[in-house]
Structures are given as structure tokens and as C-alpha cells.
Motif scaffolding. Sequence first.
Motif, PDB file in Angstrom:
ATOM      1  N   SER A 213      22.848 -28.419 -78.036  1.00 11.95           N
ATOM      2  CA  SER A 213      23.596 -27.961 -76.869  1.00 11.95           C
ATOM      3  C   SER A 213      23.607 -29.048 -75.801  1.00 11.95           C
ATOM      4  CB  SER A 213      22.974 -26.680 -76.312  1.00 11.95           C
ATOM      5  OG  SER A 213      21.675 -26.939 -75.809  1.00 11.95           O
ATOM      6  N   MET A 214      24.509 -28.915 -74.841  1.00  9.70           N
ATOM      7  CA  MET A 214      24.584 -29.880 -73.748  1.00  9.70           C
ATOM      8  C   MET A 214      23.316 -29.856 -72.904  1.00  9.70           C
ATOM      9  SD  MET A 214      26.156 -32.341 -72.393  1.00  9.70           S
ATOM     10  CE  MET A 214      27.690 -32.239 -73.318  1.00  9.70           C
ATOM     11  N   LYS A 215      22.704 -28.666 -72.770  1.00  7.00           N
ATOM     12  CA  LYS A 215      21.449 -28.562 -72.030  1.00  7.00           C
ATOM     13  C   LYS A 215      20.356 -29.380 -72.712  1.00  7.00           C
ATOM     14  CE  LYS A 215      17.851 -25.206 -70.747  1.00  7.00           C
ATOM     15  NZ  LYS A 215      17.431 -23.781 -70.814  1.00  7.00           N
ATOM     16  N   GLU A 216      20.235 -29.237 -74.029  1.00  8.83           N
ATOM     17  CA  GLU A 216      19.224 -29.991 -74.773  1.00  8.83           C
ATOM     18  C   GLU A 216      19.508 -31.488 -74.715  1.00  8.83           C
ATOM     19  OE1 GLU A 216      17.856 -26.839 -78.248  1.00  8.83           O
ATOM     20  OE2 GLU A 216      19.724 -27.962 -78.482  1.00  8.83           O
ATOM     21  N   LEU A 217      20.795 -31.850 -74.751  1.00  4.75           N
ATOM     22  CA  LEU A 217      21.160 -33.265 -74.686  1.00  4.75           C
ATOM     23  C   LEU A 217      20.768 -33.865 -73.346  1.00  4.75           C
ATOM     24  CD1 LEU A 217      22.528 -35.708 -75.960  1.00  4.75           C
ATOM     25  CD2 LEU A 217      24.722 -34.847 -75.122  1.00  4.75           C
ATOM     26  N   MET A 218      20.967 -33.124 -72.259  1.00  2.00           N
ATOM     27  CA  MET A 218      20.599 -33.624 -70.937  1.00  2.00           C
ATOM     28  C   MET A 218      19.078 -33.733 -70.798  1.00  2.00           C
ATOM     29  SD  MET A 218      23.328 -34.420 -69.440  1.00  2.00           S
ATOM     30  CE  MET A 218      22.535 -34.814 -67.889  1.00  2.00           C
ATOM     31  N   ILE A 219      18.334 -32.761 -71.345  1.00  2.00           N
ATOM     32  CA  ILE A 219      16.870 -32.837 -71.296  1.00  2.00           C
ATOM     33  C   ILE A 219      16.386 -34.033 -72.109  1.00  2.00           C
ATOM     34  CG2 ILE A 219      14.726 -31.655 -71.948  1.00  2.00           C
ATOM     35  CD1 ILE A 219      16.141 -29.009 -71.398  1.00  2.00           C
ATOM     36  N   LEU A 220      16.997 -34.244 -73.269  1.00  2.00           N
ATOM     37  CA  LEU A 220      16.645 -35.401 -74.096  1.00  2.00           C
ATOM     38  C   LEU A 220      16.882 -36.703 -73.340  1.00  2.00           C
ATOM     39  CD1 LEU A 220      16.006 -36.821 -76.826  1.00  2.00           C
ATOM     40  CD2 LEU A 220      18.442 -36.594 -77.366  1.00  2.00           C
ATOM     41  N   ALA A 221      18.042 -36.813 -72.702  1.00  2.00           N
ATOM     42  CA  ALA A 221      18.411 -38.049 -72.016  1.00  2.00           C
ATOM     43  C   ALA A 221      17.501 -38.328 -70.827  1.00  2.00           C
ATOM     44  CB  ALA A 221      19.870 -37.976 -71.559  1.00  2.00           C
TER      45      ALA A 221
END
Length: 503
Positions: free
Chosen positions: A192-200
Motif C-alpha cells: 500500500s502507499m502507506k507502507e511505501l511511505m513508511i518504508l521510504a
Amino acid sequence: MSKERYKLHPISAFLNFIKGLKELILPFIIIFGVNLFRDGGISSMFNQGWQGLIPVFIGSVVLIFLLVGGIIKWKRFVYWFEDGELRIEYGLFVKKKRYIPFERIQSLNYTEGIFHRPFGLVKVKVETAGSGKVGQAEAELTAISREDADRIENEIEKAKQHPTEAVFSEMGPLEYVEVPAKKVTTELYRMSMKELMILATTSGGIGVVISAVAIFLSQFSEFIPYDAIYEEVMLFLRFGVLIVALTLFFILLIAWIISVIMTIVANYQFSLQRDEDHIYITRGLLEKKKISVPLKRVQGIKVSQNPLRELFGYATVVVESAGGSVGDKDEKIRLFPLVKVSRMRPILTELFPELQWTPELVKAPKRSIHFFYRLNLVWLFPGLVALGYFFYPYGLLTLFVVPIIVISGVWQHRTVGYSLAEKQLTMQFRGLSKNRYYILKKRIQVIQVTQSYFQRRKGIASIHATIKAGMAGATATIAHMEKEDASRILSWYEPSGTKEVEE
């Protein structure tokens, strides 16, 4: 088997030119960026007559050579299928042939770059069980259509599969015709975009950005005026601690933003799919990559959590695969760049049902706790004393490092542990991040037990399990465990392998 010969798309000539240009970009910057833009700039170069144009002439010749070389490489590159092999003929000055048996091909990895997408093309890397250099594919098809990529997959499947369906021929005598069953691909996970932002934002890529800038600048060390820079820095420091601190903060902030953007671009639309014998990983914004991992080549699973991600229940999952890497630097294959632990376990259970994902761990004994920080304190003690003496009283602030090291050691002691099942070894340990390895017994290459003089006195030992992963392998280590635990693991492993004890 078809003997028809296939060629790459003409865009391959341009891609070969770009690849060669990338390898020469640093010399070009030095020649043209330094030699042409100093001592009067470009105008002085023309004032020198034909001698001043020598760098331009050399650069033009190199560019023409790269372009012509790229065209020749494209013209001479052909591939075809014959006698159960993928056969390739290529070469710039010397014609080379490479025959790759289908049974050796482990996977086909796809990449769609910014020059591939407008034409509906892909770059295909052919991975085999015994590739040579780290991260180097057995063969690479620079640019082919999706239909041609599917044709290669179909030819491989036809060669590998046994007949799965008998059909009658409409003409001639009764005979069996092989029709391979079409594989069903199931999507298991999409980031998800949320997980992608947390990853980044938690990836730690800022260190990569700073290192890349430092390496780039080191290439121009001969041309950097260090004396002038030193004078400017000393002048800047006179503005005060607050201004210097704010400047450093903004530099780090910019590096962090760059790392966030790089991580988002690299992992955009990350998805995980599987069929009966492969895992497929797709990711990327500007350059879309599709990596296939044969399930039978998976040697172990590593789950990592840095302190921040551990606090919020997130983890990174890496596949330790025999010969498995991504890119030229033996980059590990991430099954999940970032995922909630509660969401991760059902997917891992479906992919690897033979593994136990919530085992009870045997912890390190209490008497080994000081081993986790004692050695670090011994190494640091002379430096701390020297700093405290020569920079007194501010040097005494370094003593705050001591409780940090002790707390870190206690944290590592509480984390380390192992679990044994009939066919599985689980090992957990911590540096700064917590790592847990799940390994099947049949995948372990070596189990090694080591003991120092001080460990022998306390009856403890360190245990190392090595599996085949990439070119160098991967080793999980649980330090300062009971000696009886080490003997138990060796006895568990001994019937199907070798054991090595170092004292």
C-alpha cells in the motif's frame, strides 16, 4: 524444436550506446568539465587553434565509436531454440556463441526501463544455477517484445514439463500430443502507499546518498582546492554553533528527502505473486522490474526489524536463495521490503508450509550477559581515557558512551535465541536490528561451534549456521549460548552433514 532465429529490437543499438556512455561519463566530466572550463573557459580553447580542439575531437571519436559499436552489437546478436537449449550468437569484433540448456535455467527476470515502455519491450536476464560473477546473469536480451519473452518462457516450459494432457490428432494414426498446462499465477501481496511511505522514511538510505556523494567527490580530489575550502569553512564557523548546526541539519534533511524519493521510485507498486513453483516480485516506477525466484532454490528466510519498525510491528523479509541476487552488487531479494508482521505470517505460511513461523526460543543463559558488551568496552577504554585526558573537561562527555554500550549489550542478550524442530533450525540475534533466520535442516551447508578461552571457563559457546545464498553464502550466528545447546544443535545436524568445532 524451432530453429528460427530471432533478433533484438532496434532500440537495443541505442541502449548499447547509452550503456557505454554511462561507463565513460566520469572520464568525460573530468576531460570536458575540468579541461575545457578552466583558464579562460571555452573561448580560450578556440583561441589555441587546432590544439585546443583536441579534447573535442577525441570525445567525438569516442561517441561515434560507441554508437557504431552499439549498432554492430545489435546487428550481430541473434538467439534461437535448438536441441533443448537457448542458443545465442553475439559479439562486437569476435563472434561468440553461448548455449544454455533449458534445465539449467532457473528464472527469467524482466526489466522495463524508460526506453522500453513506449515500445512495449522488456529486458530479459537469464539466470542459471551456476552464474559466474556476483549479480551477473548467464545471458541478457537487451530489448525484446513481450510476445518474444513469452515465447522463451513457453519453450522452457515445454522442455521441462512432462506431458500433462493427451489429445487426439485429427490426422494420421492415433498419437499423443504434448500440451503443457497453463500455470495459474496468484497475487499474494501488494504494498500500500502507506507502507511505501513508511518504508521510504525509515529505510536509512541517507547513508547511501552521503556515501555516493563522497565517492563522486573523491574522483575529483586532484582538482579540489582544499586550502581555499578550509579557509571558507573556518570563516563559516565564526558565524556560531547555531548557524553551523542549522546548516548541517538542512544538508541532512536534503539527503534524507533524496533517499525517500529513491526508495519510492525503486519500490513503487511492489507486488508479490506465485505459481506452483515460482515466486514473482514486481516493483519500480521509472524502471519496472520483475524477478522470479524458484521455490526449490530458496535456502532460508530472514526477517529483520530495526528498532523503529519493531516498535510499530513492521518487518523486512529477505529470501536467501542459492545464486539469488538482484543487480551487480549481490543485492538480496526482498520478499517484503516492509510489511506488518500480522499480515506477513499467513503469506509466508502459504508460500513455505513446511516451516514453523512462531517457534518457542531457547534463550542465552544469564551468566553470559557481560560477554555481549565487555569486549566493546575493552576496545573503547583506551580511546575514552585519551579523549577525557586531552580534551578535559569536555572529553569526559564521551563517558556517556559506556551506559549506551552496556544497555545495547543487555538488549542483544535478551534477543538472542534458537529453536529446534525435527526439520528446522530457527536462530535469532541482534546488532542494532533484530534478525531471525528460518532454515530447513536439509538446506544447511555447515554448522560451526566456536569457543574462546573466556567462553570455555563459563561453559558457553557461539553457534554459526551457514546456508548457500548468493556467491558468498549467508551465516546466522547466535553468540554466548550454553555449551549444551551447541552440542544439541550439532547432534541434531550430524546425521545429514558435518560438524566443526573450534576452540
